[in-house]
Write a protein that holds these residues in place. Structure first.
Motif, PDB file in Angstrom:
ATOM      1  N   ALA A 133       0.820  -1.219   0.000  1.00 29.39           N
ATOM      2  CA  ALA A 133       0.000   0.000   0.000  1.00 29.39           C
ATOM      3  C   ALA A 133       0.848   1.260   0.000  1.00 29.39           C
ATOM      4  N   LEU A 134       1.981   1.228   0.710  1.00 35.62           N
ATOM      5  CA  LEU A 134       2.803   2.434   0.857  1.00 35.62           C
ATOM      6  C   LEU A 134       3.896   2.575  -0.203  1.00 35.62           C
ATOM      7  N   LEU A 135       4.260   1.483  -0.846  1.00 36.79           N
ATOM      8  CA  LEU A 135       5.377   1.503  -1.798  1.00 36.79           C
ATOM      9  C   LEU A 135       5.202   2.484  -2.964  1.00 36.79           C
ATOM     10  N   PRO A 136       4.041   2.580  -3.603  1.00 31.71           N
ATOM     11  CA  PRO A 136       3.930   3.492  -4.753  1.00 31.71           C
ATOM     12  C   PRO A 136       4.340   4.936  -4.446  1.00 31.71           C
ATOM     13  N   GLY A 137       4.007   5.428  -3.287  1.00 33.62           N
ATOM     14  CA  GLY A 137       4.372   6.797  -2.929  1.00 33.62           C
ATOM     15  C   GLY A 137       5.699   6.906  -2.201  1.00 33.62           C
ATOM     16  N   ASN A 138       6.314   5.765  -1.921  1.00 32.91           N
ATOM     17  CA  ASN A 138       7.549   5.728  -1.133  1.00 32.91           C
ATOM     18  C   ASN A 138       8.480   4.647  -1.674  1.00 32.91           C
ATOM     19  N   PRO A 139       9.065   4.876  -2.841  1.00 32.84           N
ATOM     20  CA  PRO A 139       9.853   3.819  -3.497  1.00 32.84           C
ATOM     21  C   PRO A 139      11.083   3.356  -2.718  1.00 32.84           C
ATOM     22  N   GLY A 140      11.543   4.106  -1.722  1.00 31.93           N
ATOM     23  CA  GLY A 140      12.689   3.687  -0.931  1.00 31.93           C
ATOM     24  C   GLY A 140      12.331   2.780   0.237  1.00 31.93           C
ATOM     25  N   LEU A 141      11.039   2.535   0.431  1.00 30.06           N
ATOM     26  CA  LEU A 141      10.571   1.723   1.538  1.00 30.06           C
ATOM     27  C   LEU A 141      10.912   0.258   1.307  1.00 30.06           C
ATOM     28  N   SER A 142      11.303  -0.456   2.365  1.00 33.26           N
ATOM     29  CA  SER A 142      11.580  -1.889   2.246  1.00 33.26           C
ATOM     30  C   SER A 142      10.652  -2.677   3.163  1.00 33.26           C
ATOM     31  N   ARG A 143      10.427  -3.947   2.829  1.00 38.06           N
ATOM     32  CA  ARG A 143       9.628  -4.823   3.687  1.00 38.06           C
ATOM     33  C   ARG A 143      10.264  -4.931   5.078  1.00 38.06           C
ATOM     34  N   THR A 144      11.586  -4.986   5.099  1.00 32.45           N
ATOM     35  CA  THR A 144      12.294  -5.097   6.376  1.00 32.45           C
ATOM     36  C   THR A 144      12.000  -3.897   7.264  1.00 32.45           C
ATOM     37  N   THR A 145      11.981  -2.707   6.683  1.00 32.26           N
ATOM     38  CA  THR A 145      11.667  -1.501   7.453  1.00 32.26           C
ATOM     39  C   THR A 145      10.242  -1.578   7.994  1.00 32.26           C
ATOM     40  N   VAL A 146       9.305  -2.018   7.164  1.00 32.02           N
ATOM     41  CA  VAL A 146       7.917  -2.139   7.608  1.00 32.02           C
ATOM     42  C   VAL A 146       7.832  -3.149   8.749  1.00 32.02           C
ATOM     43  N   TYR A 147       8.466  -4.307   8.583  1.00 26.42           N
ATOM     44  CA  TYR A 147       8.439  -5.343   9.617  1.00 26.42           C
ATOM     45  C   TYR A 147       9.041  -4.828  10.928  1.00 26.42           C
ATOM     46  N   ASN A 148      10.234  -4.277  10.854  1.00 31.23           N
ATOM     47  CA  ASN A 148      10.908  -3.788  12.059  1.00 31.23           C
ATOM     48  C   ASN A 148      10.122  -2.674  12.747  1.00 31.23           C
ATOM     49  N   THR A 149       9.520  -1.812  11.952  1.00 32.45           N
ATOM     50  CA  THR A 149       8.725  -0.711  12.500  1.00 32.45           C
ATOM     51  C   THR A 149       7.485  -1.241  13.209  1.00 32.45           C
TER      52      THR A 149
END
Length: 137
Positions: A41-57
Motif C-alpha cells: 500500500a505504501l510503496l507506490p508513494g515511497n519507493p525507498g521503503l523496504s519490507r524489512t523496514t515495515v516489519y521492524n517498524t
C-alpha cells in the motif's frame, strides 16, 4: 487523536518519515493488515521503503504499545492500530478480521490464586455476514 509524530514521541520513538507513514496508515485502516499488505500500500508513494523496514517498524510499534500484533495461525502476523482492549473475529472463508469491542467478563475470576490479569487476547473464528450470505445462495 494526536498526530502520528506526537504519538511516536510520546512512546520514545524517533518520528522518522517512514515510521510516521506506517503509523498513519495503520491507524487509518481497520483491515488488520500484514507486513506485506502495508508495504504494498505504501510503496507506490515511497519507493525507498523496504519490507524489512515495515516489519521492524511494526514490531517496534507492538513492543511500545502503539499496535497489536495478531497471530491467527495463517503463517504471518497481522497488525491492529486499535490498542484498547478488544477481541477479534476472523472469517474462515475470506480471511476478514472484525473487531469486537468487548473483552469477556469474568476473566480475572478464572485465574489461579495469586495471578493478576494484564491483558487478554481472544480470537473467534467462523463466517462473516457476506460469506454466510454466499453460502446460503
Amino acid at each position: 487523536m494526536a498526530s502520528a509524530s506526537v504519538m511516536l514521541q510520546e512512546c520514545g520513538i524517533r518520528p522518522s518519515l517512514q515510521r510516521v507513514l506506517i503509523l498513519d496508515y495503520l491507524k487509518s485502516v481497520h483491515s488488520h493488515p500484514s507486513v506485506d499488505s502495508i508495504y504494498q500500500a505504501l510503496l507506490p508513494g515511497n519507493p525507498g521503503l523496504s519490507r524489512t523496514t515495515v516489519y521492524n517498524t511494526l514490531e517496534l510499534f507492538a513492543e511500545k504499545g502503539l499496535a497489536l500484533s495478531l497471530d491467527f495461525g495463517e503463517g504471518f502476523l497481522r497488525y491492529d492500530g486499535e490498542t484498547k482492549p478488544h477481541s477479534h473475529f476472523r472469517c474462515e472463508k475470506c480471511g476478514r478480521v472484525i473487531d469486537i469491542d468487548s473483552v469477556p467478563e469474568g476473566c480475572e475470576q478464572m485465574l489461579p490464586e495469586g495471578c493478576s490479569l494484564t491483558g487478554t487476547s481472544l480470537y473467534m473464528f467462523g463466517l462473516c455476514p457476506q460469506c454466510n450470505r454466499d453460502r446460503d445462495v
